[in-house]
Design a protein around this motif. Sequence first.
Motif, short mmCIF file in Angstrom:
data_model
loop_
_atom_site.label_atom_id
_atom_site.label_comp_id
_atom_site.label_asym_id
_atom_site.label_seq_id
_atom_site.Cartn_x
_atom_site.Cartn_y
_atom_site.Cartn_z
N GLU A 201 0.80 -1.22 0.00
CA GLU A 201 0.00 0.00 0.00
C GLU A 201 0.83 1.27 0.00
N GLU A 202 2.14 1.17 0.22
CA GLU A 202 3.01 2.35 0.25
C GLU A 202 3.96 2.32 -0.94
N TRP A 203 4.30 3.51 -1.43
CA TRP A 203 5.30 3.60 -2.48
C TRP A 203 6.70 3.58 -1.86
N PHE A 204 7.67 3.29 -2.70
CA PHE A 204 9.07 3.27 -2.27
C PHE A 204 9.94 3.71 -3.44
N THR A 205 10.96 4.52 -3.16
CA THR A 205 11.93 4.87 -4.20
C THR A 205 13.34 4.91 -3.62
N SER A 212 22.04 4.80 -13.60
CA SER A 212 21.14 4.33 -14.66
C SER A 212 20.12 3.33 -14.13
N GLU A 213 20.24 2.95 -12.85
CA GLU A 213 19.29 2.02 -12.24
C GLU A 213 18.59 2.67 -11.06
N THR A 214 17.30 2.43 -10.94
CA THR A 214 16.53 2.89 -9.79
C THR A 214 15.78 1.71 -9.20
N THR A 215 15.35 1.88 -7.96
CA THR A 215 14.50 0.87 -7.32
C THR A 215 13.27 1.60 -6.81
N ASN A 216 12.14 1.29 -7.39
CA ASN A 216 10.91 1.94 -6.92
C ASN A 216 9.70 1.09 -7.22
N PHE A 217 8.69 1.24 -6.39
CA PHE A 217 7.40 0.62 -6.68
C PHE A 217 6.28 1.53 -6.22
N PHE A 218 5.23 1.54 -7.05
CA PHE A 218 4.12 2.45 -6.83
C PHE A 218 2.81 1.67 -6.92
N PRO A 219 2.03 1.62 -5.84
CA PRO A 219 0.75 0.92 -5.89
C PRO A 219 -0.30 1.74 -6.63
N GLN A 220 -0.66 1.30 -7.80
CA GLN A 220 -1.70 1.93 -8.60
C GLN A 220 -2.92 1.01 -8.66
N ARG A 250 15.55 -6.12 -7.78
CA ARG A 250 15.88 -4.99 -6.91
C ARG A 250 14.70 -4.64 -5.99
N CYS A 251 13.51 -4.65 -6.56
CA CYS A 251 12.33 -4.33 -5.74
C CYS A 251 12.07 -5.40 -4.68
N ALA A 252 12.37 -6.66 -5.02
CA ALA A 252 12.17 -7.76 -4.08
C ALA A 252 13.15 -7.72 -2.92
N ARG A 253 14.26 -7.00 -3.06
CA ARG A 253 15.18 -6.82 -1.93
C ARG A 253 14.54 -5.96 -0.85
N VAL A 254 13.58 -5.13 -1.25
CA VAL A 254 12.88 -4.28 -0.29
C VAL A 254 11.62 -4.96 0.22
N ARG A 255 10.85 -5.55 -0.70
CA ARG A 255 9.63 -6.28 -0.34
C ARG A 255 9.69 -7.64 -1.01
#
Length: 318
Positions: A201-205, A212-220, A250-255
């Motif tokens: 339910e929360e975004w992360f960046t 050239s690499e980012t780690t982010n996820f956005f619940p839409q 990369r995102c799975a390292r956070v969640r």
Amino acid sequence: MESDVIVVGGGVVGLTTAVTLAERGLRVRVWSRDEVTATTSAVAGALWWPYRIEPVAEAGARALASLRVYGELAGDPGRTGVRWVDGVHADTVLDGLGAWAREVPGLRQLPAEEVPGPYEVGLAARLPLIDMPVHLMWLRGRFEAAGGVVERRVVSGFGEAAARARVVVDCTGAAARELVPDPAVRPVRGQLVLVENPGIEEWFTSADAGSSETTNFFPQPGRLVLGGTAEEGDERLVPDPATAAAIVARCARVRPEIAGARVLGHRVGLRPARLGGVRIEAVPLPGGGRLVHHYGHGGAGVTVSWGCAERAAELVEA
């Protein structure tokens, strides 16, 4: 002439500018090569935050002006696509940001133990998160309600528009490199992965402006948007499978639950970056008309759209 203004470009910058002008009583048309939901803007995440945009001082002020508008639009998220959502900016220190950050309500430094994933520092914030396909259609509807007209049209220069309106506004994004032409425009490739949301339910960046690499996820609604990349000089519009796998990892390292989420699709867009920063400038056209350039917003077109639209409108009406 059939219009006072023709805005070339139907992404978020073009539509927001067109809305601003039409609601001031001008006769405005938007010429867009693509359907509004097929523009680069439709690919965006899209979290309010001044990312990869210059000049920093002007960008901050225009971002804050836009923040106030998005705050109002978040009162009706079903129609506008704008919601207030909590989240974390990792690898970010409050003191390292510009003066604009002091005016963002609730932005605060987190204790190390509260920063998710393999990060030691981060900021917590409640910011506007925009569902771009919904928001772009809402912008179009608001523009048309103000008397504006959207036309699908491919342009190879600004002369045709100049023959039909006294002012032309160039909101062509990355295409300005060839249309103006402006060799300072540098498309920056962004790739995203859309997955079923496993309950986040929360975004992360975590986005280093120099990486050239980012780690982010956005619940839409209906999906979780995973990112990403910021690849300068790479103009491939086809998703790269290896890049997609790296984004998910990369995102799975956070969640960790993201690792098993079903993939719904892939998206690629070219951010319209520009050496020297955003260009909002009026130049004369033959016959007494005016061309207002309005491009080069990098990774923050959504973030600064309303503030930049006000400046472009001032030049249109000058």
